[in-house]
Scaffold this motif. Structure first.
Motif, PDB file in Angstrom:
ATOM      1  N   THR A 247       0.868  -1.172   0.000  1.00 43.34           N
ATOM      2  CA  THR A 247       0.000   0.000   0.000  1.00 43.34           C
ATOM      3  C   THR A 247       0.907   1.225   0.000  1.00 43.34           C
ATOM      4  OG1 THR A 247      -0.094  -0.017   2.414  1.00 43.34           O
ATOM      5  CG2 THR A 247      -1.888  -1.137   1.254  1.00 43.34           C
ATOM      6  N   ARG A 256      -2.980   4.541  -0.064  1.00 41.67           N
ATOM      7  CA  ARG A 256      -3.659   4.034  -1.254  1.00 41.67           C
ATOM      8  C   ARG A 256      -3.508   2.512  -1.271  1.00 41.67           C
ATOM      9  NH1 ARG A 256      -1.604   6.855  -6.637  1.00 41.67           N
ATOM     10  NH2 ARG A 256       0.005   5.300  -6.315  1.00 41.67           N
ATOM     11  N   THR A 259      -3.281  -0.340  -5.721  1.00 41.55           N
ATOM     12  CA  THR A 259      -2.672   0.434  -6.806  1.00 41.55           C
ATOM     13  C   THR A 259      -1.871  -0.575  -7.616  1.00 41.55           C
ATOM     14  OG1 THR A 259      -0.871   0.927  -5.291  1.00 41.55           O
ATOM     15  CG2 THR A 259      -2.564   2.606  -5.556  1.00 41.55           C
ATOM     16  N   ARG A 361       2.544  12.956  -3.974  1.00 41.48           N
ATOM     17  CA  ARG A 361       2.590  11.698  -3.228  1.00 41.48           C
ATOM     18  C   ARG A 361       3.401  11.772  -1.943  1.00 41.48           C
ATOM     19  NH1 ARG A 361       2.752   7.398  -6.852  1.00 41.48           N
ATOM     20  NH2 ARG A 361       3.043   6.123  -5.005  1.00 41.48           N
ATOM     21  N   SER A 365       5.866   7.239   0.406  1.00 40.74           N
ATOM     22  CA  SER A 365       4.978   6.335  -0.329  1.00 40.74           C
ATOM     23  C   SER A 365       5.528   4.914  -0.398  1.00 40.74           C
ATOM     24  CB  SER A 365       4.767   6.885  -1.738  1.00 40.74           C
ATOM     25  OG  SER A 365       3.720   6.207  -2.364  1.00 40.74           O
TER      26      SER A 365
END
Ligand code: CO
Length: 388
Positions: A247, A256, A259, A361, A365
């Motif tokens: 994630t 997120r 993805t 982002r 991330s």
């Protein structure tokens, strides 16, 4: 037509250079590369080597195919030793006719061969932060490209009959990590492969022998290796490998999930970090580009730190979801400079700068980094990473 002397090659042809034809070694049953070739996968140090990763030596690759022995690895429980005669694939869940298939039965089905990239979702993840990788292998080597042979998954689903309301599949590996990933069934019906072949021979054990999924253009962890089970369901499983891992943490603290697509990316592999240019003159600048959304349309290269960009030559054929090799003659004047590439795919998407990417982002991330990669060429010819 007048020929221009492009290369200023140094040596003048003289005598005594050619070897006498000595008797060589006899024929062998399975080939090996020359002992003078040294490129190997680089393995990241890990307390648990069975759950680690190793990286493809991108700077030592030619064309668009990765030798199977140099394909990157990412395992969560080591490489299982599976006897294909005893291996089974189970298809169950929301299907009319659950099936258990042997590898032999799968190999009798109509097959296809396709060239596809497989890229770890965490590839070039170090670029979100300190960018300490000294070379392109360690910064971008969790990606490889192979020809995969197998059965379109759609065929198997037509065989078992998917029930109304089914929308996901859950794929499970037979490794000690029992990696499970949920994948929308629409992707399975589109272009997923149940693969048993890689680059003209059986999959390597570390690539999932005897069966793996290929999920073209999607993050590597969905391409379940040592595949033993597919469950058809009406929702994702929220398994360990899609909640605690894979994630993407956003700047607001939310993550997120699911993805899947690996966006357009490219990287210059020559000149790249760790290499040294022997002096000013003509070089062939080269690298690799790919996109999880289809075909690469264009790759642009800068050799002046981004002031100007020039279209590179793209190797044909340009295959969807495969590597595209780009090349550009480049004359180095001996001064310090910064080089980089950016790719544009058939959807018009342009590979973003690191600044544009992190503006959206953030820097925590972890996954799905696809920013433009800068290499600095020093006046001494040494090529290094450009610090953030
Ligand atoms: Co992802």
């Amino acid at each position: 037509m007048k020929r221009r002397r492009v290369l200023q090659l140094g040596a003048v042809l003289g005598g005594g250079l050619l070897r006498a034809g000595e008797l060589g070694r006899p024929l062998g049953p399975y080939g090996e590369r020359s002992p003078f070739e040294k490129a190997v996968r680089w393995r990241r140090e890990s307390k648990t080597p069975e759950a680690g990763s190793s990286f493809t030596p991108l700077a030592d690759s030619y064309g668009i195919l990765t030798p199977s022995a140099l394909h990157y690895e990412r395992h969560h429980g080591g490489v299982p030793a599976i006897d294909p005669a005893r291996h089974r694939l189970i298809l169950q869940g929301m299907v009319e006719r659950p099936l258990i298939l042997t590898v032999g039965e799968i190999k009798r089905l109509p097959s296809v061969s396709r060239i596809y990239v497989v890229e770890c979702g965490g590839n070039s993840g170090g670029e979100w932060g300190a960018k300490t990788a000294p070379d392109v292998q360690r910064s971008h080597g969790l990606v490889s490209c192979s020809e995969w042979t197998g059965v379109p998954l759609k065929l198997l689903f037509e065989e078992v009959g998917v029930r109304a309301g089914a929308s996901w599949i859950i794929a499970e590996g037979a490794d000690a990590g029992r990696v499970q990933r949920s994948i929308p069934i629409a992707k399975a019906m589109d272009d997923m492969l149940l693969a048993y072949g890689q680059n003209g021979e059986a999959l390597r054990p570390e690539q999932g022998y005897p069966l793996r999924l290929i999920v073209p253009g999607w993050e590597g962890a969905t391409h379940i290796k040592w595949l033993q089970r597919i469950v058809v369901a009406d929702q994702p499983y929220q398994s360990r490998d899609e909640t605690s891992k894979y994630t993407d943490l956003m700047p607001d603290g939310k993550a997120r999930q699911f993805t899947f697509v690996m966006e357009a990316k490219s990287v210059v592999t020559f000149p790249s970090g760790g290499q040294t240019l022997p002096g000013p003159g003509l070089y062939e600048l080269t690298g690799l580009a790919w996109s999880g959304r289809g075909r690469i349309e264009r790759v642009e290269v800068t050799s002046d730190g981004g002031r100007s960009w020039q279209a590179a030559q793209l190797q044909e054929p340009r295959l969807r979801l495969a590597w595209v090799r780009f090349r550009l003659p480049w004359r180095w004047d001996g001064k310090e400079t910064v080089i980089a590439s950016r790719s544009i795919d058939e959807t018009g998407y342009v590979q973003p700068s690191r600044e544009a990417l992190t503006a959206v982002r953030g820097t925590n991330s972890g996954f799905h980094y696809n920013g433009i990669k800068l290499w600095k060429v020093g006046a001494d010819g040494r090529v290094t990473n450009v610090e953030a």
